[in-house]
Write an enzyme that holds these catalytic residues in place. Structure first.
Site, short mmCIF file in Angstrom:
data_model
loop_
_atom_site.label_atom_id
_atom_site.label_comp_id
_atom_site.label_asym_id
_atom_site.label_seq_id
_atom_site.Cartn_x
_atom_site.Cartn_y
_atom_site.Cartn_z
N CYS A 1 0.63 -1.30 -0.06
CA CYS A 1 0.05 -0.08 0.05
C CYS A 1 0.83 1.34 -0.19
CB CYS A 1 -0.80 -0.11 1.42
SG CYS A 1 -1.91 -1.46 1.14
N HIS B 1 -3.48 6.81 2.81
CA HIS B 1 -3.95 5.65 2.18
C HIS B 1 -5.18 5.35 3.01
CE1 HIS B 1 -3.78 1.71 0.57
NE2 HIS B 1 -3.80 0.88 1.87
N ASN C 1 -10.14 -0.29 -0.29
CA ASN C 1 -8.68 0.01 -0.17
C ASN C 1 -8.10 -0.74 -1.82
OD1 ASN C 1 -5.82 -0.62 0.06
ND2 ASN C 1 -5.99 -1.57 1.82
O1 UT7 Z 1 -3.72 -1.48 3.55
C1 UT7 Z 1 -2.88 -2.11 4.10
C2 UT7 Z 1 -2.98 -1.87 5.60
N1 UT7 Z 1 -4.27 -2.56 5.98
C3 UT7 Z 1 -4.78 -1.90 7.06
O2 UT7 Z 1 -4.49 -0.95 7.31
C4 UT7 Z 1 -6.05 -2.58 7.80
C5 UT7 Z 1 -5.88 -2.57 9.36
N2 UT7 Z 1 -7.05 -3.53 9.84
C6 UT7 Z 1 -8.31 -3.04 9.98
O3 UT7 Z 1 -8.70 -2.22 9.34
C7 UT7 Z 1 -9.00 -3.91 10.81
O4 UT7 Z 1 -8.19 -4.55 11.59
C8 UT7 Z 1 -10.07 -4.78 9.62
C9 UT7 Z 1 -11.23 -3.94 9.18
C10 UT7 Z 1 -9.35 -5.64 9.01
C11 UT7 Z 1 -11.10 -5.79 10.93
O5 UT7 Z 1 -11.45 -4.77 11.96
P1 UT7 Z 1 -11.38 -5.20 13.59
O6 UT7 Z 1 -12.10 -4.16 14.12
O7 UT7 Z 1 -10.07 -5.08 13.75
O8 UT7 Z 1 -11.97 -6.59 13.61
P2 UT7 Z 1 -11.54 -7.95 14.10
O9 UT7 Z 1 -10.70 -8.60 12.99
O10 UT7 Z 1 -10.84 -7.91 15.52
O11 UT7 Z 1 -12.62 -8.85 14.14
C12 UT7 Z 1 -13.76 -8.49 15.18
C13 UT7 Z 1 -14.94 -9.34 14.94
C14 UT7 Z 1 -14.42 -10.78 14.89
O12 UT7 Z 1 -15.36 -11.61 15.71
P3 UT7 Z 1 -15.31 -12.14 17.22
O13 UT7 Z 1 -13.91 -12.93 17.21
O14 UT7 Z 1 -15.25 -11.00 18.05
O15 UT7 Z 1 -16.37 -13.02 17.30
C15 UT7 Z 1 -14.53 -11.18 13.43
O16 UT7 Z 1 -14.63 -12.37 13.26
O17 UT7 Z 1 -15.66 -9.34 13.56
C16 UT7 Z 1 -15.72 -10.40 12.97
N3 UT7 Z 1 -15.57 -10.12 11.57
C17 UT7 Z 1 -16.61 -9.75 10.66
N4 UT7 Z 1 -18.01 -9.97 11.09
C18 UT7 Z 1 -18.67 -9.48 10.02
C19 UT7 Z 1 -14.38 -10.20 10.81
N5 UT7 Z 1 -14.84 -9.41 9.61
C20 UT7 Z 1 -16.11 -9.70 9.39
C21 UT7 Z 1 -17.04 -9.13 8.52
N6 UT7 Z 1 -18.24 -9.24 8.76
N7 UT7 Z 1 -16.76 -8.97 7.26
#
Ligand code: UT7
Length: 329
Positions: free
Chosen positions: A116, A256, A286
Site C-alpha cells: 500500500c 492511504h 482499499n
Molecule cells: O492497507 C494495508 C494496511 N491494512 C490496514 O491498515 C488494515 C488494518 N486493519 C483493519 O482495518 C481492521 O483490523 C479490519 C477492518 C481488517 C478488521 O476490523 P477489526 O475491528 O480489527 O475486527 P477484528 O478482525 O478484530 O474482528 C472483530 C470481529 C471478529 O469476531 P469475534 O472474534 O469478535 O467474534 C471477527 O470474526 O468481527 C468479526 N468479523 C466480521 N464480522 C462481520 C471479521 N470480519 C467480519 C465481517 N463481517 N466482514
C-alpha cells in the site's frame, strides 16, 4: 543533484465499471452492511471483470488519460515506474506492458513492490530521476487488481479491497513547487501480518498451495491497524516538523484508504480537522497502490498552485511513509 525539483504536472486515474456493494458481499460471506460500514467506512468497491484484463489494463487506462490531458507525446516519456503487488505476471514487469501499449518507445520501465506504500516509494524514486537533471518526463503509476488475490469466501479480507489504477506525470520545476520532502520506512518484522503466502520462490504454486488458499492475500488485521495508526501519524508529524509546518499551513492530507477509523485516528493525532483529509474509501475500498493517485485525481480541481499537501501510506511489509508536495498547478 541540481536545484531542480520534481513536480507533479498531471494526474489521472481509472476505476472499472463493475460496482461490488456491501449488499452483494452479504450474499457471499457471513457479513452485513452495518459491520462493514462501522468497522471500515466502506460501502462499495469497483472490480475489474473481463477475460484477459489485468493490472496493466488499469494502469494503461490511467496513463492514456494522463497523456491526453497533459498533451504529452508518449515517445517523450523516458521512464515509467509501476507500483503494484498484483503484477500481470511475475515477469516481465507490468510497467513494461503499460509503456508498450501506450506507445512509449523510448522509456525504460520497472515495477516497484511496496504494497500500500508502493505509490509513495515509486513517487520518491521517480522524483530522484528528475532531480538528477538527466530526465525530463517520468510517469509513476500505482495500479492493483486486488480482486485477483482476494478470497471471496474470507469475510475478513474480501470486504476491504477494490481494483483501480492511477498515474502522475513528473517534470522538472524551478518555481519552488514540487516534491519537497519524503520520510519512508520499511520494517520486515511485520511481514507475517499481511502477505501472500504462496506463489513466490518460498512456496511455488502447487495443487497443495491452491487447495490451502495460500495464493490469496492474508491479513491479521488488528496488529496492522495499530501499526498503521502509529506509523502514519508519526511520519506525518515528522515531515511537518522538519519543514516547519503547522496543520494550518497544510491544505490537504492524502492518506492511504484502508479503514476510515484509521484515517480519523491519524487526523486527530496529527491535529488535522477531517475537512482537510481526503476520504473516498466509501466508494472504492482499499485499492492498494492506486489509492493515493485516485485521491489526487478526484480532488484535482480543488488543488491550488503552492498548496502544501501531505501524502501518507502504510502497508504490508511493513512499509510506510509521508511525502510533502507543494502542488505545482
Ligand atoms: O492497507 C494495508 C494496511 N491494512 C490496514 O491498515 C488494515 C488494518 N486493519 C483493519 O482495518 C481492521 O483490523 C479490519 C477492518 C481488517 C478488521 O476490523 P477489526 O475491528 O480489527 O475486527 P477484528 O478482525 O478484530 O474482528 C472483530 C470481529 C471478529 O469476531 P469475534 O472474534 O469478535 O467474534 C471477527 O470474526 O468481527 C468479526 N468479523 C466480521 N464480522 C462481520 C471479521 N470480519 C467480519 C465481517 N463481517 N466482514
Amino acid at each position: 543533484m541540481t536545484n531542480t525539483r520534481s513536480a507533479i504536472t498531471g494526474v489521472h486515474a481509472y476505476v472499472p465499471d463493475y460496482v461490488l456493494t456491501n449488499a452483494e458481499l452479504e450474499k457471499l460471506v457471513e457479513t452485513n452492511d452495518e459491520w462493514i460500514v462501522t468497522r471500515t467506512g466502506i460501502r462499495e468497491r469497483h472490480i475489474l471483470k473481463g477475460e484477459g484484463l489485468a493490472t496493466s489494463y488499469l494502469g494503461e487506462q490511467a496513463v492514456r488519460g494522463l497523456l491526453e490531458k497533459t498533451g504529452t507525446n508518449p515517445e517523450e516519456v523516458e521512464l515509467l515506474i509501476c507500483a503494484t503487488v498484483t503484477p500481470d505476471m511475475m515477469f516481465p514487469d507490468t510497467a513494461n506492458l503499460i509503456a508498450y501499449r501506450t506507445g512509449m518507445k523510448n522509456a525504460f520501465t520497472f515495477d516497484l513492490s511496496a504494497a500500500c506504500s508502493g505509490f509513495l516509494f515509486a513517487l520518491t524514486t521517480g522524483a530522484k530521476y528528475i532531480e538528477s537533471g538527466l530526465y525530463k518526463k517520468v510517469i509513476v503509476v500505482g495500479a492493483d487488481k486486488m480482486s485477483s488475490i482476494v478470497d471471496y469466501t474470507d469475510r475478513a479480507t474480501c470486504i476491504l479491497f477494490g481494483d483501480a489504477g492511477g498515474a502522475v506525470l513528473l517534470e522538472p520545476s524551478n518555481d519552488g513547487n514540487g516534491i519537497m520532502d519524503a520520510v519512508l520506512h520499511s520494517d520486515g518484522s511485520g511481514a507475517e501480518n499481511l502477505y501472500q503466502k504462496a506463489g513466490g520462490s518460498l512456496k511455488p504454486a502447487s495443487h497443495e498451495t491452491v487447495d490451502a488458499k495460500e495464493h490469496f492475500a492474508y491479513q491479521n488485521g488488528r496488529p496492522v491497524y495499530k501499526a498503521a495508526v502509529s506509523g502514519m501519524s508519526g511520519v506525518v508529524k515528522e515531515v511537518m516538523q522538519r519543514n516547519g509546518l503547522s496543520a494550518d499551513d497544510v491544505a490537504w492530507v492524502v492518506p492511504h484508504q484502508a479503514n476510515l477509523r484509521i484515517l480519523e485516528s491519524v487526523a486527530s493525532m496529527a491535529d488535522f480537522p477531517m475537512e482537510k483529509v481526503m476520504v473516498n474509501i466509501h466508494k472504492y475500498g482499499n485499492t492498494t497502490a492506486a489509492t493515493l493517485p485516485l485521491c489526487l485525481w478526484e480532488w484535482e480541481s480543488q488543488l491550488k498552485k503552492g498548496d502544501n499537501i501531505i501524502l501518507t501510506a502504510f502497508g504490508g511489509g511493513y512499509t510506510w511513509g509521508a511525502i510533502l508536495v507543494k502542488w505545482a498547478y
